[in-house]
Design a protein around this motif. Sequence first.
Motif, mmCIF file in Angstrom:
data_model
loop_
_atom_site.group_PDB
_atom_site.id
_atom_site.type_symbol
_atom_site.label_atom_id
_atom_site.label_comp_id
_atom_site.label_asym_id
_atom_site.label_seq_id
_atom_site.Cartn_x
_atom_site.Cartn_y
_atom_site.Cartn_z
ATOM 1 N N ARG A 69 0.816 -1.209 0.000
ATOM 2 C CA ARG A 69 0.000 0.000 0.000
ATOM 3 C C ARG A 69 0.855 1.266 0.000
ATOM 4 O O ARG A 69 0.483 2.297 -0.550
ATOM 5 C CB ARG A 69 -0.918 0.004 1.229
ATOM 6 C CG ARG A 69 -1.928 1.138 1.214
ATOM 7 C CD ARG A 69 -2.781 1.174 2.453
ATOM 8 N NE ARG A 69 -2.068 1.696 3.613
ATOM 9 C CZ ARG A 69 -2.677 2.265 4.657
ATOM 10 N NH1 ARG A 69 -3.999 2.365 4.673
ATOM 11 N NH2 ARG A 69 -1.982 2.705 5.670
ATOM 12 N N GLY A 73 0.973 4.651 -3.441
ATOM 13 C CA GLY A 73 -0.309 4.250 -4.006
ATOM 14 C C GLY A 73 -0.115 3.255 -5.123
ATOM 15 O O GLY A 73 -0.679 3.394 -6.204
ATOM 16 N N ASP A 76 -3.033 1.728 -7.254
ATOM 17 C CA ASP A 76 -3.655 2.723 -8.140
ATOM 18 C C ASP A 76 -2.752 3.029 -9.329
ATOM 19 O O ASP A 76 -3.234 3.223 -10.458
ATOM 20 C CB ASP A 76 -3.950 4.008 -7.361
ATOM 21 C CG ASP A 76 -5.096 3.849 -6.378
ATOM 22 O OD1 ASP A 76 -5.919 2.940 -6.589
ATOM 23 O OD2 ASP A 76 -5.161 4.623 -5.412
#
Length: 221
Positions: A69, A73, A76
């Motif tokens: 994570r 990011g 994403d």
Amino acid sequence: MRSRGWAGSTPSSDEEAISRILTAVDEEIAEHGAALRLADVARRLGVTRQTVYRYFPNADALLIASAMRAVNGFIDQVVDHAGGLTDPVTAVIESVSFGVERLSGDPQLEKLLARRDDGEAATSLTSDTAIAFCLSVFHRLDVDWTLHGIDDTVLRELAEMTLRTVQSMLTDPGEVPRRGLALRGFVARWLGPAILYPRWASLSIQGRVSDDVDQVKQGGQ
């Protein structure tokens, strides 16, 4: 959602619970380093260790999830980078290659994947937590997995194989680490056929069934 405690502020969903757990992990790492204890994370959150166990089986799983994570990011970024790619081979190859390029050199992840000083085996990227993160990437790609003969079971296996590839290339990139087109060509040659196999196998079975039906019809004439 399973939870108790949370210092009087219960999460509204499992997703929020996981996010808060990982935020607590980040805070623990920032203050005390990567020698993480699950009990310390639970104490910071105001929950029991059993509550954290419901989401993460051990400290290694927490560290892996936090690392994945935390890399700017990362999920994403992968999804944005592979956006618009509808072919499963192209999408996975690009995701793997992009991941290897972006994760190489990350100190937290390298420490997790390195063999420990006491001889303990290195942390594996194929834990249930890591596979869940990889599946979350796959489900957000613009690929119709069912159309290509890839059901949930096969997709989970593909996630595991993808993570094994990433871990191998991160821990042993070779004397001259591959980048760009060289990296993508290498991954495509060896992982690409595995991605195509479920659809090829399905078409092969359909072809054999069709041949059998034709033989039966010819035999009855």
